[in-house]
Motif scaffolding. Structure first.
Motif, PDB file in Angstrom:
ATOM      1  N   LYS A  24       0.834  -1.192   0.000  1.00  0.00           N
ATOM      2  CA  LYS A  24       0.000   0.000   0.000  1.00  0.00           C
ATOM      3  C   LYS A  24       0.876   1.253   0.000  1.00  0.00           C
ATOM      4  CE  LYS A  24      -3.483   2.344   2.813  1.00  0.00           C
ATOM      5  NZ  LYS A  24      -2.781   3.607   2.921  1.00  0.00           N
ATOM      6  N   PHE A  25       0.432   2.280  -0.778  1.00  0.00           N
ATOM      7  CA  PHE A  25       1.069   3.594  -0.717  1.00  0.00           C
ATOM      8  C   PHE A  25       0.426   4.391   0.401  1.00  0.00           C
ATOM      9  CE2 PHE A  25       1.522   2.791  -5.369  1.00  0.00           C
ATOM     10  CZ  PHE A  25       2.888   2.774  -5.402  1.00  0.00           C
ATOM     11  N   SER A  26       1.203   4.907   1.315  1.00  0.00           N
ATOM     12  CA  SER A  26       0.687   5.881   2.263  1.00  0.00           C
ATOM     13  C   SER A  26       0.623   7.227   1.546  1.00  0.00           C
ATOM     14  CB  SER A  26       1.623   5.981   3.471  1.00  0.00           C
ATOM     15  OG  SER A  26       2.896   6.455   3.045  1.00  0.00           O
ATOM     16  N   ASP A  27       0.085   8.279   2.212  1.00  0.00           N
ATOM     17  CA  ASP A  27       0.076   9.602   1.589  1.00  0.00           C
ATOM     18  C   ASP A  27       1.493  10.038   1.234  1.00  0.00           C
ATOM     19  OD1 ASP A  27      -2.641   9.673   1.879  1.00  0.00           O
ATOM     20  OD2 ASP A  27      -2.603  10.819   3.755  1.00  0.00           O
ATOM     21  N   HIS A  28       2.449   9.690   2.097  1.00  0.00           N
ATOM     22  CA  HIS A  28       3.848  10.033   1.835  1.00  0.00           C
ATOM     23  C   HIS A  28       4.345   9.306   0.592  1.00  0.00           C
ATOM     24  CE1 HIS A  28       8.061  10.911   2.398  1.00  0.00           C
ATOM     25  NE2 HIS A  28       8.332   9.617   2.491  1.00  0.00           N
ATOM     26  N   ARG A  29       3.968   8.018   0.472  1.00  0.00           N
ATOM     27  CA  ARG A  29       4.394   7.250  -0.688  1.00  0.00           C
ATOM     28  C   ARG A  29       3.752   7.794  -1.954  1.00  0.00           C
ATOM     29  NH1 ARG A  29       7.377   6.044  -2.434  1.00  0.00           N
ATOM     30  NH2 ARG A  29       6.730   4.261  -3.682  1.00  0.00           N
ATOM     31  N   GLU A  30       2.504   8.274  -1.852  1.00  0.00           N
ATOM     32  CA  GLU A  30       1.838   8.833  -3.025  1.00  0.00           C
ATOM     33  C   GLU A  30       2.587  10.071  -3.504  1.00  0.00           C
ATOM     34  OE1 GLU A  30      -2.531  10.549  -4.366  1.00  0.00           O
ATOM     35  OE2 GLU A  30      -2.299   9.446  -2.493  1.00  0.00           O
ATOM     36  N   PRO A  99       1.860  -4.399  -6.191  1.00  0.00           N
ATOM     37  CA  PRO A  99       1.914  -3.372  -5.155  1.00  0.00           C
ATOM     38  C   PRO A  99       3.348  -3.140  -4.676  1.00  0.00           C
ATOM     39  CG  PRO A  99       0.351  -5.126  -4.603  1.00  0.00           C
ATOM     40  CD  PRO A  99       1.214  -5.616  -5.720  1.00  0.00           C
ATOM     41  N   VAL A 100       3.461  -2.328  -3.644  1.00  0.00           N
ATOM     42  CA  VAL A 100       4.761  -2.117  -3.021  1.00  0.00           C
ATOM     43  C   VAL A 100       5.316  -3.468  -2.572  1.00  0.00           C
ATOM     44  CG1 VAL A 100       5.951  -1.103  -1.046  1.00  0.00           C
ATOM     45  CG2 VAL A 100       4.214   0.222  -2.273  1.00  0.00           C
ATOM     46  N   GLY A 101       6.603  -3.675  -2.842  1.00  0.00           N
ATOM     47  CA  GLY A 101       7.242  -4.938  -2.496  1.00  0.00           C
ATOM     48  C   GLY A 101       7.533  -5.803  -3.692  1.00  0.00           C
ATOM     49  N   THR A 102       7.272  -5.278  -4.903  1.00  0.00           N
ATOM     50  CA  THR A 102       7.499  -6.042  -6.113  1.00  0.00           C
ATOM     51  C   THR A 102       8.462  -5.306  -7.037  1.00  0.00           C
ATOM     52  OG1 THR A 102       5.670  -5.012  -7.313  1.00  0.00           O
ATOM     53  CG2 THR A 102       5.150  -6.940  -5.977  1.00  0.00           C
ATOM     54  N   GLY A 103       9.299  -6.067  -7.734  1.00  0.00           N
ATOM     55  CA  GLY A 103      10.159  -5.492  -8.764  1.00  0.00           C
ATOM     56  C   GLY A 103      11.031  -4.363  -8.265  1.00  0.00           C
ATOM     57  N   PHE A 104      10.956  -3.217  -8.956  1.00  0.00           N
ATOM     58  CA  PHE A 104      11.712  -2.027  -8.583  1.00  0.00           C
ATOM     59  C   PHE A 104      10.982  -1.170  -7.545  1.00  0.00           C
ATOM     60  CE2 PHE A 104      13.815  -2.496 -12.854  1.00  0.00           C
ATOM     61  CZ  PHE A 104      15.107  -2.614 -12.385  1.00  0.00           C
ATOM     62  N   SER A 105       9.782  -1.557  -7.136  1.00  0.00           N
ATOM     63  CA  SER A 105       8.988  -0.703  -6.252  1.00  0.00           C
ATOM     64  C   SER A 105       9.693  -0.503  -4.913  1.00  0.00           C
ATOM     65  CB  SER A 105       7.604  -1.310  -6.020  1.00  0.00           C
ATOM     66  OG  SER A 105       7.700  -2.500  -5.261  1.00  0.00           O
ATOM     67  N   GLU A 108       7.111   1.110   2.171  1.00  0.00           N
ATOM     68  CA  GLU A 108       6.761   0.196   3.245  1.00  0.00           C
ATOM     69  C   GLU A 108       5.497  -0.575   2.888  1.00  0.00           C
ATOM     70  OE1 GLU A 108       5.408   0.322   7.972  1.00  0.00           O
ATOM     71  OE2 GLU A 108       5.941   2.165   6.877  1.00  0.00           O
ATOM     72  N   VAL A 109       5.517  -1.862   3.058  1.00  0.00           N
ATOM     73  CA  VAL A 109       4.341  -2.696   2.813  1.00  0.00           C
ATOM     74  C   VAL A 109       3.384  -2.573   3.992  1.00  0.00           C
ATOM     75  CG1 VAL A 109       3.498  -5.050   2.479  1.00  0.00           C
ATOM     76  CG2 VAL A 109       5.631  -4.319   1.388  1.00  0.00           C
ATOM     77  N   THR A 110       2.167  -2.084   3.718  1.00  0.00           N
ATOM     78  CA  THR A 110       1.184  -1.892   4.786  1.00  0.00           C
ATOM     79  C   THR A 110      -0.185  -2.453   4.445  1.00  0.00           C
ATOM     80  OG1 THR A 110       0.563   0.289   3.944  1.00  0.00           O
ATOM     81  CG2 THR A 110       2.338   0.213   5.592  1.00  0.00           C
ATOM     82  N   ALA A 111      -0.405  -2.906   3.232  1.00  0.00           N
ATOM     83  CA  ALA A 111      -1.743  -3.303   2.784  1.00  0.00           C
ATOM     84  C   ALA A 111      -2.196  -4.610   3.417  1.00  0.00           C
ATOM     85  CB  ALA A 111      -1.782  -3.428   1.273  1.00  0.00           C
ATOM     86  N   THR A 112      -3.487  -4.685   3.679  1.00  0.00           N
ATOM     87  CA  THR A 112      -4.100  -5.927   4.145  1.00  0.00           C
ATOM     88  C   THR A 112      -5.243  -6.368   3.242  1.00  0.00           C
ATOM     89  OG1 THR A 112      -5.644  -4.738   5.598  1.00  0.00           O
ATOM     90  CG2 THR A 112      -3.518  -5.409   6.551  1.00  0.00           C
ATOM     91  N   THR A 113      -5.645  -5.512   2.295  1.00  0.00           N
ATOM     92  CA  THR A 113      -6.782  -5.841   1.426  1.00  0.00           C
ATOM     93  C   THR A 113      -6.525  -5.414  -0.016  1.00  0.00           C
ATOM     94  OG1 THR A 113      -7.928  -3.713   1.686  1.00  0.00           O
ATOM     95  CG2 THR A 113      -8.356  -5.430   3.361  1.00  0.00           C
ATOM     96  N   GLN A 114      -7.305  -6.036  -0.919  1.00  0.00           N
ATOM     97  CA  GLN A 114      -7.287  -5.642  -2.325  1.00  0.00           C
ATOM     98  C   GLN A 114      -7.868  -4.244  -2.510  1.00  0.00           C
ATOM     99  OE1 GLN A 114      -6.191  -7.226  -5.091  1.00  0.00           O
ATOM    100  NE2 GLN A 114      -5.443  -9.027  -3.986  1.00  0.00           N
TER     101      GLN A 114
END
Length: 451
Positions: A24-30, A99-105, A108-114
């Motif tokens: 998941k992107f947080s506001d900071h990640r966005e 999502p975050v955590g793949t490839g070049f991304s 921080e991984v934070t997601a729990t849902t689609q």
């Protein structure tokens, strides 16, 4: 005709995922992502070429690998080779590593849902369109494997925006997709019939076949398979949750026929590829270090080559961050507790709501399966479809039976055949390549001899 037209207008974007990955992107990640998109705008606008008709755009989300994996052909060549049948010949395409955590991304991984990762994606995509000036496109979201979950959720999120300027979703495509209860329904239940019917390739001995056929009956898989893989279906399938853990006294452990088959076949064929069961030793070269279910940690010792997307010249060419190590799967991208399949992804299976929503809204969704893929089995995907209600009815009302006949000649090796005095042997036409079926906005396609 629907099948052919959809392929002609489909477009690709890619995401990496694994059955246990998400983020998941947080506001900071966005904000970080917008800065990254600005940098792309300045340095590589030419990487995204708009077609004159402005008609389509595309996304592909790829399971167990990053989006960039889908830009390359199957393993075996020393270096990437051009695919003459690429969708780039027909439409604009965009590969997205998410999502975050793949490839070049990064992030921080934070997601729990689609639902969370879908919101991240549509926010990114709106930024991308604003920067590149590519609004008002028809959008087709595509992907395979675990992206059978990503694609319907992202597509539904686009529909929910009610904004055709940015999100004119016109259809979707998923291949070998995790759309239902993918452990029980798409793997365990159909595993034994699949393995027995393909034993000319798998080479299981008779005593082992007798053993797994007995388990197929005693574990209730045969009754489930014979009852619900019918057209039309008799009703909704009972909820299933398969837990094969050997550490918690699970009653399912002795019924894990799927892994029994995989282990038995791998013992006789160490190069067995669960994603394409007709492969045998030696391991074919793979510039992405993923020749089978095995991941090559040190490709220089196995393939005498560096991982393609970690080469400095490749990173420079695609404007990738030099300080980020590319990998198909870096770790979990969902961090929830449990979920329908215990993967940390807490969202409901797509067949329960979002996939029917996309079908009913667009009337152009293709669900397809390759017969040589054992990780998501063809009849398992059909079982999932038979447990889905869309267009006011449950499942397909008729059994898929229409052949996919390819009348066009395959010209890729025309000159080579001619050089060997075999002109015309590679045609005319390519014959029957599978089975197709269409009902109420959903197209099904089974592809023969394909993983």
């Amino acid at each position: 005709m629907v099948f052919q037209h959809m392929l002609q207008t489909a477009f690709v974007a890619g995401c990496l995922l694994s059955p246990a990955l998400g983020g998941k992107f947080s506001d900071h990640r966005e904000a970080q992502h917008r800065r990254h998109a600005d940098a792309i705008s300045k340095n590589q606008k030419t990487q995204f070429e708009k077609r004159q008709d402005n008609s389509t755009a595309g996304f592909q989300f790829y399971s167990d690998a990053t989006a960039l994996l889908t830009t390359l052909l199957e393993p075996g060549t020393y270096a990437p080779t051009v695919n003459p049948y690429s969708w780039v010949n027909l439409t604009n395409m965009l590969w997205v590593e998410q999502p975050v955590g793949t490839g070049f991304s990064i992030g921080e991984v934070t997601a729990t849902t689609q639902e969370e990762t879908a919101q991240d994606f549509i926010k990114f995509f709106k930024n991308f369109q604003d920067i590149f000036g590519i609004k008002n496109y028809k959008i087709y979201v595509t992907g395979e494997s675990y992206a059978g979950r990503y694609v319907p959720y992202i597509s539904a999120a686009m529909l929910d925006q009610n904004d055709t300027e940015y999100y004119n979703l016109s259809g979707a495509l998923v291949y070998d997709p995790c759309i239902g209860e993918f452990i029980t329904t798409q793997e365990e239940v159909p595993a034994v019939p699949y393995a027995v019917s393909n034993n000319a390739v798998l080479n299981m001995n008779q005593s082992f076949i007798d053993h797994i056929e007995s388990l197929h009956e005693s574990c209730g898989f045969a009754d489930y398979y014979n009852t619900y893989l019918t057209f039309p279906p008799p009703g909704n399938q009972p909820p299933e949750y398969f837990n094969a853990s050997l550490t918690n006294g699970s009653p399912n452990a002795s019924c894990d026929v799927f892994d029994m088959i995989n282990d038995a076949v791998t013992q006789t064929n160490p190069c067995f590829d669960i994603y394409e069961i007709n492969q045998a030793c030696p391991l074919l070269g793979d510039v992405l270090d993923f020749p089978t279910a095995l991941v090559v940690e040190n490709p220089s010792t196995v393939f005498n080559a560096e991982t393609y997307f970690n080469r400095s010249d490749v990173k420079a060419a695609i404007h990738a961050p030099m300080d980020v190590e590319w990998a198909e799967c870096k770790g979990p991208v969902f961090i929830g507790e449990g979920g329908p399949q215990g993967e940390g992804d807490l969202s409901a299976d797509p067949i329960q709501h979002v996939l029917p929503q996309v079908i009913d809204a667009t009337q152009r969704v293709l669900v397809s399966n390759g017969d040589y893929d054992m990780i998501i089995i063809t009849n398992g995907t059909l079982l999932a479809i038979q447990n889905m209600t869309w267009g006011g009815q449950l499942g397909f009302q008729e059994q898929p039976a229409t052949p996919i006949e390819i009348g066009l000649e395959d010209l890729q090796y025309e000159a080579l055949f001619a050089e060997n005095g075999e002109t015309g042997l590679d045609g005319p036409g390519q014959g029957t390549m599978g089975i197709q079926h269409f009902e109420r906005g959903l197209m099904w396609a089974e592809t023969f001899q394909s993983g």
